[in-house]
Write a protein that holds these residues in place. Structure first.
Motif, PDB file in Angstrom:
ATOM      1  N   ALA A 452       0.820  -1.215   0.000  1.00  0.00           N
ATOM      2  CA  ALA A 452       0.000   0.000   0.000  1.00  0.00           C
ATOM      3  C   ALA A 452       0.852   1.262   0.000  1.00  0.00           C
ATOM      4  CB  ALA A 452      -0.934   0.016   1.207  1.00  0.00           C
ATOM      5  N   TRP A 453       2.112   1.115   0.301  1.00  0.00           N
ATOM      6  CA  TRP A 453       3.006   2.276   0.366  1.00  0.00           C
ATOM      7  C   TRP A 453       3.867   2.341  -0.889  1.00  0.00           C
ATOM      8  CZ3 TRP A 453       2.852   6.048   4.008  1.00  0.00           C
ATOM      9  CH2 TRP A 453       2.099   5.786   5.154  1.00  0.00           C
ATOM     10  N   ARG A 454       3.903   3.513  -1.511  1.00  0.00           N
ATOM     11  CA  ARG A 454       4.663   3.718  -2.738  1.00  0.00           C
ATOM     12  C   ARG A 454       5.855   4.627  -2.464  1.00  0.00           C
ATOM     13  NH1 ARG A 454       3.677   7.873  -6.886  1.00  0.00           N
ATOM     14  NH2 ARG A 454       4.991   7.396  -8.676  1.00  0.00           N
ATOM     15  N   ALA A 455       7.048   4.175  -2.873  1.00  0.00           N
ATOM     16  CA  ALA A 455       8.240   5.013  -2.737  1.00  0.00           C
ATOM     17  C   ALA A 455       8.178   6.122  -3.784  1.00  0.00           C
ATOM     18  CB  ALA A 455       9.500   4.180  -2.924  1.00  0.00           C
ATOM     19  N   ILE A 456       8.143   7.369  -3.324  1.00  0.00           N
ATOM     20  CA  ILE A 456       8.026   8.523  -4.229  1.00  0.00           C
ATOM     21  C   ILE A 456       9.388   8.984  -4.721  1.00  0.00           C
ATOM     22  CG2 ILE A 456       7.201  10.899  -4.431  1.00  0.00           C
ATOM     23  CD1 ILE A 456       5.002   8.753  -4.088  1.00  0.00           C
ATOM     24  N   GLY A 457      10.345   9.030  -3.828  1.00  0.00           N
ATOM     25  CA  GLY A 457      11.681   9.505  -4.174  1.00  0.00           C
ATOM     26  C   GLY A 457      12.522   9.672  -2.931  1.00  0.00           C
ATOM     27  N   THR A 458      13.632  10.338  -3.081  1.00  0.00           N
ATOM     28  CA  THR A 458      14.565  10.506  -1.970  1.00  0.00           C
ATOM     29  C   THR A 458      14.945  11.975  -1.798  1.00  0.00           C
ATOM     30  OG1 THR A 458      16.522  10.172  -3.359  1.00  0.00           O
ATOM     31  CG2 THR A 458      15.527   8.215  -2.360  1.00  0.00           C
ATOM     32  N   GLY A 459      15.434  12.290  -0.608  1.00  0.00           N
ATOM     33  CA  GLY A 459      15.925  13.629  -0.283  1.00  0.00           C
ATOM     34  C   GLY A 459      16.623  13.564   1.054  1.00  0.00           C
ATOM     35  N   ASP A 460      17.257  14.646   1.438  1.00  0.00           N
ATOM     36  CA  ASP A 460      17.955  14.677   2.733  1.00  0.00           C
ATOM     37  C   ASP A 460      17.096  15.466   3.720  1.00  0.00           C
ATOM     38  OD1 ASP A 460      19.668  14.624   4.834  1.00  0.00           O
ATOM     39  OD2 ASP A 460      21.309  15.691   3.859  1.00  0.00           O
ATOM     40  N   PHE A 461      16.129  14.780   4.331  1.00  0.00           N
ATOM     41  CA  PHE A 461      15.202  15.440   5.252  1.00  0.00           C
ATOM     42  C   PHE A 461      15.833  15.684   6.619  1.00  0.00           C
ATOM     43  CE2 PHE A 461      12.430  13.496   2.099  1.00  0.00           C
ATOM     44  CZ  PHE A 461      11.487  14.483   1.883  1.00  0.00           C
ATOM     45  N   HIS A 462      16.849  14.877   6.952  1.00  0.00           N
ATOM     46  CA  HIS A 462      17.487  14.964   8.265  1.00  0.00           C
ATOM     47  C   HIS A 462      18.708  15.882   8.241  1.00  0.00           C
ATOM     48  CE1 HIS A 462      18.103  13.658  12.326  1.00  0.00           C
ATOM     49  NE2 HIS A 462      19.215  13.001  12.079  1.00  0.00           N
ATOM     50  N   HIS A 463      19.102  16.338   7.011  1.00  0.00           N
ATOM     51  CA  HIS A 463      20.253  17.228   6.825  1.00  0.00           C
ATOM     52  C   HIS A 463      21.520  16.652   7.449  1.00  0.00           C
ATOM     53  CE1 HIS A 463      22.313  20.738   5.689  1.00  0.00           C
ATOM     54  NE2 HIS A 463      22.279  21.385   6.825  1.00  0.00           N
ATOM     55  N   ASP A 464      21.724  15.329   7.202  1.00  0.00           N
ATOM     56  CA  ASP A 464      22.923  14.669   7.726  1.00  0.00           C
ATOM     57  C   ASP A 464      23.827  14.156   6.618  1.00  0.00           C
ATOM     58  OD1 ASP A 464      21.379  12.624   6.769  1.00  0.00           O
ATOM     59  OD2 ASP A 464      21.409  11.416   8.598  1.00  0.00           O
ATOM     60  N   GLY A 465      23.488  14.510   5.351  1.00  0.00           N
ATOM     61  CA  GLY A 465      24.290  14.069   4.230  1.00  0.00           C
ATOM     62  C   GLY A 465      23.903  12.716   3.676  1.00  0.00           C
ATOM     63  N   HIS A 466      22.895  12.054   4.283  1.00  0.00           N
ATOM     64  CA  HIS A 466      22.426  10.760   3.807  1.00  0.00           C
ATOM     65  C   HIS A 466      21.040  10.917   3.187  1.00  0.00           C
ATOM     66  CE1 HIS A 466      25.655   8.512   5.825  1.00  0.00           C
ATOM     67  NE2 HIS A 466      25.490   9.336   6.837  1.00  0.00           N
ATOM     68  N   SER A 467      20.805  10.206   2.086  1.00  0.00           N
ATOM     69  CA  SER A 467      19.499  10.262   1.439  1.00  0.00           C
ATOM     70  C   SER A 467      18.461   9.504   2.260  1.00  0.00           C
ATOM     71  CB  SER A 467      19.577   9.657   0.035  1.00  0.00           C
ATOM     72  OG  SER A 467      20.321  10.479  -0.826  1.00  0.00           O
ATOM     73  N   ASP A 468      17.269  10.077   2.346  1.00  0.00           N
ATOM     74  CA  ASP A 468      16.137   9.474   3.040  1.00  0.00           C
ATOM     75  C   ASP A 468      15.055   9.139   2.016  1.00  0.00           C
ATOM     76  OD1 ASP A 468      17.496  10.153   5.493  1.00  0.00           O
ATOM     77  OD2 ASP A 468      16.770  12.198   5.245  1.00  0.00           O
ATOM     78  N   ILE A 469      14.049   8.380   2.423  1.00  0.00           N
ATOM     79  CA  ILE A 469      13.008   7.925   1.500  1.00  0.00           C
ATOM     80  C   ILE A 469      11.678   8.596   1.841  1.00  0.00           C
ATOM     81  CG2 ILE A 469      11.801   5.940   0.509  1.00  0.00           C
ATOM     82  CD1 ILE A 469      14.095   4.173   1.477  1.00  0.00           C
ATOM     83  N   LEU A 470      10.997   9.134   0.821  1.00  0.00           N
ATOM     84  CA  LEU A 470       9.649   9.683   0.957  1.00  0.00           C
ATOM     85  C   LEU A 470       8.655   8.653   0.448  1.00  0.00           C
ATOM     86  CD1 LEU A 470       7.556  11.967   1.411  1.00  0.00           C
ATOM     87  CD2 LEU A 470       8.073  12.735  -0.927  1.00  0.00           C
ATOM     88  N   TRP A 471       7.674   8.292   1.308  1.00  0.00           N
ATOM     89  CA  TRP A 471       6.637   7.322   0.972  1.00  0.00           C
ATOM     90  C   TRP A 471       5.275   8.011   0.950  1.00  0.00           C
ATOM     91  CZ3 TRP A 471       8.205   2.285   0.062  1.00  0.00           C
ATOM     92  CH2 TRP A 471       9.448   1.900   0.595  1.00  0.00           C
ATOM     93  N   GLN A 472       4.341   7.435   0.182  1.00  0.00           N
ATOM     94  CA  GLN A 472       2.938   7.843   0.281  1.00  0.00           C
ATOM     95  C   GLN A 472       2.057   6.610   0.188  1.00  0.00           C
ATOM     96  OE1 GLN A 472       1.330  10.618  -2.638  1.00  0.00           O
ATOM     97  NE2 GLN A 472      -0.243  11.279  -1.208  1.00  0.00           N
TER      98      GLN A 472
END
Length: 703
Positions: A452-472
């Motif tokens: 039921a969850w779709r991976a939309i894309g990635t970004g650095d939401f935590h501002h730690d230099g690592h990519s994070d995952i955005l789900w919907q």
């Protein structure tokens, strides 16, 4: 190829300040007799000597007494002024802070209107131009200084419209030059950054805080990543720490700073407030402070000028500890008067260090040292120099042919952009860490979010230099952010509130330029909205006005005008027309339709920087033939690019871009992926990714 010499400013018999060279010997030290470069009584007066490729640039005075941009190949005949520079002041360009950036040099120069602007040069008159039209620059010029190359851009100190000196960044274009505004705790009259020094993927510098103290600051090149580490200051010291001469040494930084008593001492920092401390109790130092300057790393130690217990400036060495810091005493021929040896201008050359120092006759001469008192000696060219000393300044080695540095320690294979996958049946996510098109690490992400969850894309939401995952969630519309370290989930969670199922998450970008990724949404009615995020917390943003309508589909985000704020790329689902909305937060500030219209058979896939000019470009794929095309953009204007000569065919679908914007990720209908490494619209490398995950795994994009 440039000769293996050191160029410098020296005083000749006529008391002129002219261009000299040395090979580290007395007989090899002499003046370059430059035609037209000796306007008595001052001389050529070279400064800012900078090596750019196979030539040397510097600031010098011509026969009319004007400061111009000069070039030399290390010979008298090859030394000349670059004349007839378009837009330069008739009284002289007065170039300063020459800083090599790629194949060019950036510098501060005066234009026809008398403003001090940001210029760029290839080392030719025709290739020397001012970056005009910089948004936010001061009315009398941006007056750039302390230019520092960092992470593919250049940070510098510049004046804004309020005449405040702030922290600016440029990619070498006017559109890509902007001030980092909104820095927390910066002085309201300007941060005034100086002594910028790159260390451990950050930049340390001296900046003025809201309490008017000059403290130690750090930046990652974004406003959100810029903050003060240590202010210093007390009842006895109202100036602040005032760090200067910041010098990278053994993974940390040595510098000169003021303590609570107002004494200038030797300090060491690891880039944290807790790890910043003065080296106190140094034997032989002046009671009012060692006042170190000209710190220079050499043979595993640091040479510098320091004040001894007699109040004289002398030659010192340190290994970064109190016990390992001492004066080099007993130097034969060194000055012994109240002025001391007064060494300065240390320059590495042929395994030694050249510098300026005062001898026992009180003359300022050229010296060499191997870091010991016995190995420190004067280089006196004799009667060619001014009777009171050569007074060498701005010593610059053209080719450092010293001992080879030790080999670097073994490093793990370099990683290019990783690939985020999701299984279309189970919902399981996986991350493949890549080296080019070779899989080198990563694996499944735990837990499985479910289908039921779709991976939309990635970004650095935590501002730690690592990519994070955005789900919907495809049923409820709920969004969630997974903060990642590699393929390990380390934080995050559901985003509140739930926008509902009519809102579709399009992708991520940094719309408020704070270093934290934000979310771009679009409603079924065409309305777009921007959620400004900090981690998985909504902190600002809102709906974008006007509503483009349901015929316009938001494709993704990019920075088309180089201002640091993400913009939105749209495509009309009927006509194929694309449009760029240039944004500042959730406010539309510029942009519009892109001409020409590619037509409905061309699908906009996403954005990337294919020509490496700091501005986003557009990636298209033909729906029928599979042909790929790249449009190189400036704002919403097409400036270059075109179709790729190799057509991947209709079974290959372009997924997105990565690797600094210059790689394209494809996936075949059989599940096979391929990475194309691009330079503009030219394929220069890459290939199929091994292994094939199969058709049940969908590549979401690069992380």
């Amino acid at each position: 190829m440039l000769p293996n010499i050191v160029l410098f400013l020296g005083q000749d018999l006529n008391n002129d300040s002219d261009l000299w060279e040395t090979n580290g010997t007395a007989s090899g030290t002499f003046e370059l007799a430059v035609s037209g470069g000796d306007p008595a009584p001052v001389g050529l007066t070279p400064s800012g000597i900078t090596v750019l490729g196979g030539q040397v640039l510097f600031e010098g005075i011509n026969s009319s007494g004007d400061w111009g941009l000069w070039t030399t190949d290390g010979t008298a005949l090859g030394t000349m002024e670059l004349t007839s520079i378009a837009g330069a002041s008739s009284a002289g360009l007065a170039p300063s802070d020459l800083t090599v950036f790629g194949s060019k040099a950036l510098f501060s120069g005066i234009d026809l209107s008398g403003q001090t602007g940001l210029w760029t040069t290839t080392g030719t008159a025709a290739g020397t131009v001012e970056l005009t039209g910089i948004v936010g620059a001061g009315s009398t010029g941006i007056t750039p200084s302390d230019l520092t190359v960092f992470n593919g851009e250049v940070l510098f100190n510049g004046a804004d419209t309020a005449s405040h000196l702030g922290l600016w960044v440029t990619n070498g274009t006017a559109a890509g030059t902007h001030e980092l505004t909104g820095v927390t705790a910066a002085s309201t009259t300007g941060l005034d950054p100086t002594d910028m020094t790159v260390v451990n993927n950050e930049v340390l510098f001296n900046g003025v805080d809201s309490g008017a103290l000059s403290g130690l600051w750090v930046t990652d090149g974004t406003p959100g990543g810029t903050h003060e580490l240590l202010a210093g200051g007390s009842a006895s010291n109202l100036v602040g720490l005032n760090p200067t001469d910041l010098t990278v040494y053994k993974g940390g930084v040595l510098f000169s700073g003021l303590d609570a008593s107002g004494n200038m001492g030797l300090w060491l920092t690891d880039g944290t407030a807790a790890g910043t401390q003065e080296l106190t109790g140094i034997a032989g130092a002046d009671s009012s402070g060692l006042a170190p300057s000209d710190l220079t790393v050499y043979n595993g130690e640091v040479l510098f000028r320091g004040i001894d217990q007699s109040g004289r400036p002398q030659l010192w060495v340190t290994n970064g500890t109190v016990a390992g810091t001492h004066e080099l005493t007993g130097i034969v021929g060194a000055g012994t008067t109240a002025g001391g040896f007064n060494p300065s201008g240390f320059t590495l050359y042929d395994g030694m260090v050249l510098f300026s120092g005062v001898d026992s006759s009180g003359h300022d001469e050229l010296w060499t040292t191997n870091g010991t008192a016995a190995g420190t000696m004067e280089i006196n060219p004799g009667s060619a120099a001014q009777s009171l000393g050569l007074s060498p300044l701005d010593l610059t080695a053209l080719n450092q042919a010293g001992p080879s540095p030790p080999p670097p320690p073994p490093q793990p294979p370099p990683l290019t952009s990783s690939i985020l996958w999701q299984n279309t049946s189970s919902g399981q996510a996986s991350i493949w860490e890549m080296n080019g098109s070779t899989l080198v690490g990563g694996g499944a992400v735990t837990p499985n979010p479910g289908p039921a969850w779709r991976a939309i894309g990635t970004g650095d939401f935590h501002h730690d230099g690592h990519s994070d995952i955005l789900w919907q969630n495809t049923s409820t519309g709920q969004a969630s952010i997974w903060e990642m370290n590699g393929n390990a989930l380390i934080g995050g969670g559901a985003v509140s509130p739930n926008p509902g199922p009519r809102w579709k998450a399009i992708g991520t970008g940094d719309f408020n330029d704070d270093g934290f990724s934000d979310i771009l949404w679009q409603n079924a009615n065409g309305q777009v909205s921007i959620w400004e995020m900090n981690g998985n917390h909504l902190i600002g943003g809102g709906a974008v006005t006007p509503n483009p309508g349901p015929a316009w589909k938001a494709i993704g985000t990019g920075d088309f005008n180089g201002d640091g704020f993400s913009d939105i790329l749209f495509q009309n689902t009927s006509s194929g027309q694309v449009s760029i909305w240039e944004m500042e937060g959730n406010k539309l500030i510029a942009g519009g339709p892109v001409s020409p219209n590619p037509g409905p058979s061309w699908k906009a896939i996403g954005t990337g920087d294919f020509n490496h000019d700091g501005l986003s470009d557009i990636l298209f794929q033909n729906k029928s033939s599979g042909q790929v095309s790249i449009w190189e953009m400036t704002d919403n204007s097409l400036i270059g690019g075109g179709a790729l000569t190799i057509n991947p065919g209709p079974s290959w679908h372009a997924i997105g871009t990565g690797g600094g914007g210059s790689d394209i990720l494809f996936q075949n209908t059989n599940g096979q992926t391929s990475i194309w490494d691009m330079n503009g619209n030219t394929l220069v490398g890459g290939g199929a990714v091994s292994a094939n995950p199969g058709p049940s795994w969908k590549a979401t994009g690069f992380t």
